[in-house]
Enzyme design. Structure first.
Site, PDB file in Angstrom:
ATOM      1  N   ASP A  72       5.528  77.741  47.850  1.00 15.42           N
ATOM      2  CA  ASP A  72       6.175  76.929  46.854  1.00 15.42           C
ATOM      3  C   ASP A  72       7.075  77.387  45.907  1.00 15.42           C
ATOM      4  OD1 ASP A  72       5.746  74.151  45.234  1.00 15.42           O
ATOM      5  OD2 ASP A  72       4.750  75.328  43.827  1.00 15.42           O
ATOM      6  N   THR A 124       8.414  76.430  42.809  1.00 13.67           N
ATOM      7  CA  THR A 124       8.134  76.240  41.456  1.00 13.67           C
ATOM      8  C   THR A 124       7.211  77.343  41.115  1.00 13.67           C
ATOM      9  OG1 THR A 124       8.954  74.209  41.166  1.00 13.67           O
ATOM     10  CG2 THR A 124       7.712  75.095  39.202  1.00 13.67           C
ATOM     11  N   ASP A 182       0.806  77.410  42.823  1.00 17.24           N
ATOM     12  CA  ASP A 182       0.230  77.803  41.383  1.00 17.24           C
ATOM     13  C   ASP A 182      -0.266  76.272  40.708  1.00 17.24           C
ATOM     14  OD1 ASP A 182       2.432  76.653  40.682  1.00 17.24           O
ATOM     15  OD2 ASP A 182       2.973  77.952  39.281  1.00 17.24           O
TER      16      ASP A 182
END
Length: 824
Positions: free
Chosen positions: A305, A307, A576
């Site tokens: 991912d 970000t 996250d």
């Protein structure tokens, strides 16, 4: 969990201190143990009470009864090995438990009207627990407050769509918030909660679902069945046919059975895993399930991912672009109201219209930022850049950001009475294809910048079609902070032949630009996930071709993981945020950042507590070291098992005395397997783990064991013939055993030398030291007597050496043939 400082106290003040004390006294506490490892009692039991410890223990007691003690050395080795296993796992437990405390999320609970973070075990019945995006519901309850609260219950019910919750609705433990906020009252705590048992199992230190452990268990199962007939045959052969004294017959039977047990292999696997956990723990990496070390070693695709993984969590507003166009003035008048427009026209000679528009947009953005008490990284950057201050704007209704929607919104009332509905989100989601503003957005995305659109909605906020026919007002340009270690980490994966796939909810062009800055291969051709085929096979083909994917929905992330797995890939997923939870759960290995949401940490097998993506190569390397080395040394152990079985069969069939006493095979096992295997198991190893553990080990162990067993028995038969003519009397069997022991040692040392490749200085020194150890036993008188070894004459010892050399040549040729004929 959410920052308590951002939470506004509401009409539900929570329990008082007296009420909490009363509930604790009644035992109405959330007392479900949250463990990251087995208890000390379980560790001791698991290491002591094993099938093979029982077998070896019985044989050890038999030797103690018939003597002498040196034939029971194998029993002391088992005791030492078990102690080492317990010690190492206790060290791993200590590391895991301390890391689990560091990484444990604390729900925000209202006590006496004040929100305070508490351990989950401190929650009592009736507590009011606050919720924000990413928070996990730790107990069952009932919604008390809801502000656009959407909860994902897919991990419990299988229902993929988030459920909009209103006051009075039930909340199940194990679900998590995907959007909005609120609070709920705990109605069931402890083991009464719906997901309590599931949560306890999920956080337990375990060795299940491991191909390595399963493979070893399979091998041991077959060895057990071989031992029973072998023991019976040896007893009959030595006692009845050979006419040995019953004590001697028992000793020879035990000597034939003990080396069949690869007991050290089980121990070494546990120790290697435990040391791996300790090493990773020092790097602030919490391994919630041991197989994760093995699984990540087998990974050939890692989905990242953007970000929080490639970029740091925070962002900065680099530019605000008020959109210009033919309808600019009209649009401004429509969005401000009559009084504001009149004021603007009166002050035109003092303040430029563009400045007035930008000032107005700043006020709207500040009000939008204030409307969300739990802003995500993008909105937090806007809050920091445009604090609402005393502008007089207030929020009547808010729509929290959702990864599925790609936008947030609010109904705002201005200081002069004007009102309107505003949306803030992805330009390519809020605007139709071909809109002129998208051209400007594409240019910014190509520079790796993140762009949000501020737009005025024509419909009410609760209208399902609120995002249609919006009027674009401004572009908010955000600059993302690249992680300093991201490029090096991606380069490591490329060198290790692990494909990296960047999967993000952001604009594909923007994600591609960020990936290109990190020199990721394939970043120049980003793919918009909305255009991906729905069929799994076609999607898998597209994923194999591409490297960067943008505008991926949470459900799509899950589908993409499944599509890659359908092609035989072992997939790791990092993330996250709440939008990563489903994909993390379905991936072979889920990796969460320590600063990520509680939901992601709960489903991930590995948590990087230091939030450093650069730790991931260490985890991969540790897994490869463990798996590669265990596969390597397993060949040593199983070669011994094969030649032990063969020798037992040949002895029974030929009706001769068993050539060895237990002490001889204990010596050989220690020098050619036990000691070197321990060093080899902890050595560096970067080779990617491959499947089919049993097949890969047995393809070498079986021919090696057959060659070693056949050559040793041939040397033994020659020694019987040679020493029978020499007239040694009662020393004949001792001389024959010594010649056979020399042959078997040299062949076993040759196998060790093959397995130790490629050579380094310490590997050469290790093999040489083991050879020197055997020489010491042969030349030191008291060691000769202790191990009942004495080479007599020169003919037979040199014949034994010649046979061992011939067997060594056969080993080399066989290993090369097997490598070509049965590639791994």
């Amino acid at each position: 969990m959410s920052d308590p400082s951002q939470i506004v106290t509401t009409a539900h003040p929570g329990l008082s201190a007296a009420e909490v004390a009363e509930r604790v006294a009644r035992g109405e506490v959330n007392d479900v143990p949250v463990r990251s490892s087995r208890s000390t009692k379980e560790i001791v039991r698991a290491n002591v009470f094993t099938r093979f410890n029982a077998i070896i223990g019985v044989l050890f007691l038999i030797i103690l009864a018939v003597g002498p003690l040196q034939d029971g050395l194998f029993g002391f080795v088992i005791i030492a090995n078990t102690a080492i296993g317990i010690f190492q796992e206790l060290r791993a437990k200590k590391t895991l438990d301390s890391l689990a405390v560091i990484g444990e999320a604390k729900p925000v609970v209202r006590r006496d009207g004040v929100p305070v973070p508490l351990p989950t075990g401190s929650i009592v019945l009736g507590d009011v627990i606050e919720l924000g995006p990413g928070d996990k519901c730790v107990v069952d309850g009932e919604v008390a407050e809801a502000d656009g609260l959407e909860i994902d219950e897919s991990l419990l019910t299988g229902e993929a769509d988030p459920v909009l919750k209103k006051p009075g609705d039930p909340v199940m433990s194990g679900s998590f918030v995907v959007a909005g906020g609120g609070a709920f009252t705990a109605t069931k705590v402890g083991r009464e909660a719906y997901a309590a048992q599931l949560a306890e199992e999920a956080t337990r230190f375990t060795l299940v679902h491991s191909e390595l452990r399963t493979g070893i268990s399979t091998i041991l199962k077959y060895v057990t069945w071989l031992m029973l007939p072998a023991a019976l045959g040896l007893v009959v052969s030595q006692l009845v046919v050979q006419g040995h004294d019953w004590r001697e017959a028992v000793r020879r039977m035990v000597a034939g059975i003990v080396p069949m047990v690869p007991e050290g292999l089980v121990l070494l696997t546990s120790v290697a895993f435990a040391i791996g956990v300790i090493r990773l723990g020092r790097k602030q990496c919490l391994v919630q399930e041991l197989p994760a070390i093995e699984g990540l070693a087998r990974v050939d695709v890692v989905c990242l991912d953007k970000t929080g993984t490639l970029t740091e969590g925070g962002m900065d507003v680099s530019e605000l672009r008020v959109l210009a166009g033919a309808q600019e003035t009209t649009e401004f008048q429509e969005t401000t109201g009559a009084q504001e427009t009149a004021e603007f026209q009166e002050s035109a000679e003092i303040q430029e219209p563009a400045e007035a528009r930008e000032s107005y947009v700043r006020q709207v953005l500040g009000a939008l930022g204030e409307s969300d008490p739990r802003p995500n990284a993008s909105l937090q950057a806007i809050v920091d850049a445009y604090p609402d201050g005393k502008s007089g704007w207030r929020c009547a209704e808010a729509l929290p950001f959702s990864s599925a929607r790609k936008y947030s919104g609010a109904s705002l009332h201005g200081p002069d009475g004007e009102s309107g509905t505003w949306l803030l989100g992805a330009p390519d989601v809020l605007l139709p294809a071909g809109d002129p503003a998208l051209t400007e957005v594409d240019g910014l995305n190509a520079q790796g910048l993140r762009v949000l659109l501020l737009a005025r909605a024509a419909r009410e906020l609760d209208d399902p079609r609120v995002a249609e026919d919006v009027r674009p007002t401004a572009l908010v340009v955000l600059e993302q902070r690249l992680r300093s270690d991201a490029a090096e980490t991606l380069r490591y994966f490329a060198e290790q032949n692990v494909s990296a796939k960047v999967i993000s909810g952001d604009n594909a062009v923007s994600v591609g630009a960020v990936a290109a800055k990190l020199a990721l291969a394939g970043a120049e051709a980003p793919v918009d996930a909305r255009k991906l085929p729905r069929e799994r096979e076609e999607m898998a083909a597209a994923l194999d071709r591409g490297a960067v994917f943008g505008r991926v929905s949470p459900q799509q992330k899950r589908d993409m993981v499944g599509a890659l797995q359908s092609r035989g890939h072992t997939v790791a997923m990092t993330g996250d945020g709440v939008n990563d939870v489903l994909a993390l759960k379905d991936a072979d290995i889920g990796v969460s950042m320590g600063s990520g949401s509680e939901a992601t940490r709960a489903v991930a097998q590995i948590v990087l507590l230091n939030n450093s993506f650069a730790t991931l190569p260490s985890v991969v390397a540790e897994g490869r070291r463990v798996i590669g080395n265990i596969t390597r040394v397993a060949t040593l152990f199983l070669t011994k098992t094969v030649y032990s079985v063969l020798l037992a069969v040949l002895v029974v069939c030929t009706r001769v005395s068993y050539p060895f006493l237990p002490r001889h095979l204990t010596l050989l096992s220690t020098l050619t397997i036990g000691v070197p295997a321990f060093f080899l198991a902890l050595a560096p190893n970067k080779e990617r783990a491959r499947p089919h553990f049993v097949r890969r080990v047995m393809r070498y162990a079986i021919p090696s064991g057959l060659i070693a067993g056949a050559a040793t028995f041939a040397a033994y038969l020659l020694a019987r013939a040679h020493y029978a003519d020499a007239g040694l009397g009662t020393d004949t069997l001792g001389a024959e055993t010594s010649a056979a022991t020399l042959t078997l040692f040299l062949i076993s040392l040759w196998v060790l030398a093959i397995i130790a490749r490629p050579y380094t200085w310490w590997r050469v020194a290790l093999v040489a030291a083991m050879g020197a150890g055997f020489v010491v036993v042969l030349v030191v008188p008291w060691l000769q007597r202790f191990f009942a070894l004495k080479l007599i004459g020169a003919t037979m010892p040199w014949t034994a050496v010649a046979i061992a050399v011939a067997a060594g040549v056969a080993l080399e040729l066989t290993w090369r043939w097997v490598s070509r004929r049965f590639p791994a």
